[in-house]
Design a protein around this motif. Sequence first.
Motif: not given
Length: 63
Positions: A22-30, A1-16
Amino acid sequence: MGELLLYALDEAGETAFAEQLQAADRANARALAEARLREHHAVEVWDGPLCILRLRRRPFAAA
């Protein structure tokens, strides 16, 4: 398992917003992604080089 990253994108698809989950967040990622989706156009969760979750708001329907 790699590093878990969450990206939020704007309407243009750019990272906002980005955050490292954290490892403990993996089960709650959705649930975390759904919470961020309330504030952003789209959200992606990446496990290293692999996108494991992609959520997008539904387009606004004009009346």
